[in-house]
Write an enzyme that holds these catalytic residues in place. Structure first.
Site, PDB file in Angstrom:
ATOM      1  N   ASP A 338       0.827  -1.211   0.000  1.00  0.00           N
ATOM      2  CA  ASP A 338       0.000   0.000   0.000  1.00  0.00           C
ATOM      3  C   ASP A 338       0.862   1.263   0.000  1.00  0.00           C
ATOM      4  O   ASP A 338       2.013   1.252   0.411  1.00  0.00           O
ATOM      5  CB  ASP A 338      -0.931   0.011   1.219  1.00  0.00           C
ATOM      6  CG  ASP A 338      -0.172  -0.097   2.528  1.00  0.00           C
ATOM      7  OD1 ASP A 338       0.798  -0.877   2.578  1.00  0.00           O
ATOM      8  OD2 ASP A 338      -0.532   0.603   3.486  1.00  0.00           O
ATOM      9  N   GLU A 339       0.301   2.323  -0.480  1.00  0.00           N
ATOM     10  CA  GLU A 339       0.799   3.699  -0.336  1.00  0.00           C
ATOM     11  C   GLU A 339       2.302   3.839  -0.584  1.00  0.00           C
ATOM     12  O   GLU A 339       3.084   4.115   0.319  1.00  0.00           O
ATOM     13  CB  GLU A 339       0.475   4.209   1.081  1.00  0.00           C
ATOM     14  CG  GLU A 339      -1.002   4.249   1.342  1.00  0.00           C
ATOM     15  CD  GLU A 339      -1.349   4.589   2.776  1.00  0.00           C
ATOM     16  OE1 GLU A 339      -2.324   5.299   2.982  1.00  0.00           O
ATOM     17  OE2 GLU A 339      -0.643   4.133   3.694  1.00  0.00           O
TER      18      GLU A 339
END
Ligand code: TNX
Length: 520
Positions: A338-339
């Site tokens: 993620d991210e």
């Protein structure tokens, strides 16, 4: 018919009244408890019949030596209620493995009629039968226990009924994790996803890269001692969890969320983190700070240096995941995804593809956050959906299945109510009350294996706060994942859960005193 219903209602009430837990304050609640029983998650079918069975202070327990976990669970329940095991042939509790029962791997049949009989095809099924019996009984000791005659047949709708704890932003003790597992098991939740690494802390001993834990694990959000788990402790936890029918899914968040790793081994970073690539309030992570330990709450500023140092990066990932796989027997290894930092976005898809190959070489499958759909991962992988409206269709087209954690329903770091202090609001401005969690309809998603509540811990410093964020909302996650839509009713759920307050007290849960459950 009227007579039959009345007798059942009275006998269930008897159990409810015997209970010295705080009585549900409204009449509506106590009436409903009498007819709906107190089971959460609600079972596939209950048929009640006239009469009741009185469980005396001494019983005869017959369990199956091939089902040790359910035998341990029933023994613990009996001793907690002060019921002795002896040779009382008039009061038999029987746990029986029956491979011919067609209620799946986790299903069970519970019959109360002149005794208690639980049948299942597996130890897990028997264990869940014991959990249902536990909820039918009061939480505190009595001289005897009156149970309504009934038969329950039950099996879960989804195989994945999860709770994620972020132990990276703030550390939780091994004892806390064990407590959490017991509470999960009592609501038939079966996957504990441990978010073990993030910018603010690396919480797992890795022998080939020892500073990850000793340096990377030495702090937490806001400063403080942090902490990490030794491999031996995690093996102990895996075994404890398995005895409670809970599987631990370890997450090593890659290639972003890796500041703690970078602070431990500076060579894992590239030479850049530019001001333009981080959010405004996060400028303190650039410059010299880009190689240090991090105690703030920003996200998306760190990354392994896949683009410029692929050899080192993949050696690191392989070393770490090899040790992780040796500790955790789970089919899936969560690799985060993620991210990711802007500068590393171009190499991201290739990174995920490569990590899937490493995971495959370890004979495991990948589980990753939705963004990892950019990589060329095996169709047998799972993706964890977290943005409500993320376009996951391309992954579904490949045959990939989903763990559902849409943030506006399942992000338990958001408030139990609008304006709850120390909670996030980025995904749901007014918090995520119990009713909102319950309204998640997994049936609306195709290729879902189940549901998971995510308790991020940037703002959760201790166990009491973690309890407050998780409970009672995890009970809603449990029911949404276990019980099919046609049988779910929020009204009835609150009535049933309301009557289980004493059971949560008995497990020392510091739950949020939810007004809709009359728990103030
Ligand atoms: C998003 S959801 C994150 C976490 C944060 C969380 C806070 C996801 C995969 N990443 O890093 O802790 O929001 O709510």
């Amino acid at each position: 018919m009227i007579k039959k219903t009345l007798v059942v209602a009275m006998s269930v009430l008897l159990v409810a009244c015997q209970n010295d837990e705080p009585p549900a304050s409204t009449q509506a609640v106590s009436q409903a408890v009498s007819t709906q029983t107190r089971l959460v998650p609600y079972p596939t079918s209950i048929s009640q019949s006239a009469g009741h069975f009185t469980l005396p202070g001494e019983i005869k327990l017959i369990s199956d030596k091939n089902a040790p976990d359910s035998a341990a669970a029933i023994s613990a329940l009996l001793s907690q209620l002060g019921i002795k095991q002896g040779q009382n042939d008039n009061a038999v509790i029987r746990l029986e493995l029956d491979p011919s029962l067609s209620l799946g791997d986790e299903g069970y049949q519970l019959t109360i009629n002149q005794g208690v009989q639980i049948k299942a095809a597996s130890d897990t099924g028997l264990f869940y039968g014991v959990q249902s019996l536990r909820q039918l009984l009061p939480a505190k000791q009595h001289e005897q226990y009156v149970l309504p005659n009934l038969q329950i047949e039950d099996q879960p709708q989804y195989a994945w009924r999860g709770s994620m704890l972020d132990v990276a932003r703030n550390f939780q003790s091994l004892d806390y994790l064990k407590q959490h597992i017991e509470r999960m098991a009592s609501f038939k939740l079966n996957k504990l996803h441990l978010h073990l690494t993030d910018d603010q802390g690396w919480r797992l001993e890795i022998k080939s890269w020892p500073k990850l834990a000793t340096v990377g694990g030495s702090t937490q959000v806001g400063g403080g001692p942090g902490g990490y788990y030794t491999q031996e402790q995690m093996r102990e936890l895996v075994e404890f969890a398995a005895q409670h029918q809970v599987e631990i899914i370890p997450e090593i968040d890659l290639p972003g969320h890796t500041q703690a790793a970078i602070a431990s081994y500076n060579e894992l970073a590239c030479g850049y983190v530019t001001e333009s690539s981080v959010q405004n309030q996060c400028k303190d992570v650039v410059g010299d700070a880009r190689l240090g330990l991090y105690e703030g709450t920003c996200v998306g500023f760190s990354a392994l240096c896949t683009s410029e140092k692929p050899d080192l990066t993949y050696r690191f990932v392989e070393d770490v995941l090899t040790e992780v796989a040796a500790i955790f027997p789970s089919k899936y290894l969560h690799i985060g995804g993620d991210e990711v930092l802007n500068e590393e976005k171009s190499s991201f898809a290739g990174f995920i593809t490569q990590v899937d190959k490493i995971v495959a070489s370890l004979d495991r499958e990948v589980l990753a956050w939705e963004e990892a759909s950019a990589g060329d991962i095996r169709p047998s992988s799972l993706l964890q959906l977290w943005n409500d409206n993320y376009d996951i269709q391309p992954a579904l087209d490949k045959g990939i299945h989903l763990v559902l954690s849409p943030c506006s329903y399942t992000y338990l770091d958001h408030g139990n109510y609008n304006g709850q202090p120390e909670t996030y609001t980025w995904c749901a401005k007014e918090g995520i009350p119990l009713e909102r969690v319950y309204s998640l309809t997994p049936e609306n998603y195709t290729q879902a294996v189940g549901v998971e509540g995510a308790m991020w811990s940037e703002l959760v410093r201790d166990g009491a706060t973690a309890d407050n964020r998780n409970w009672p909302r995890l009970a809603a996650i449990a029911e949404v994942a276990w019980t099919p839509k046609e049988q779910r009713s929020y009204q009835q759920f609150t009535e049933r859960l309301s009557s289980l307050r004493g059971h949560l007290d008995q497990l020392n849960v510091q739950y949020h005193k939810e007004p809709q459950l009359n728990w103030q």
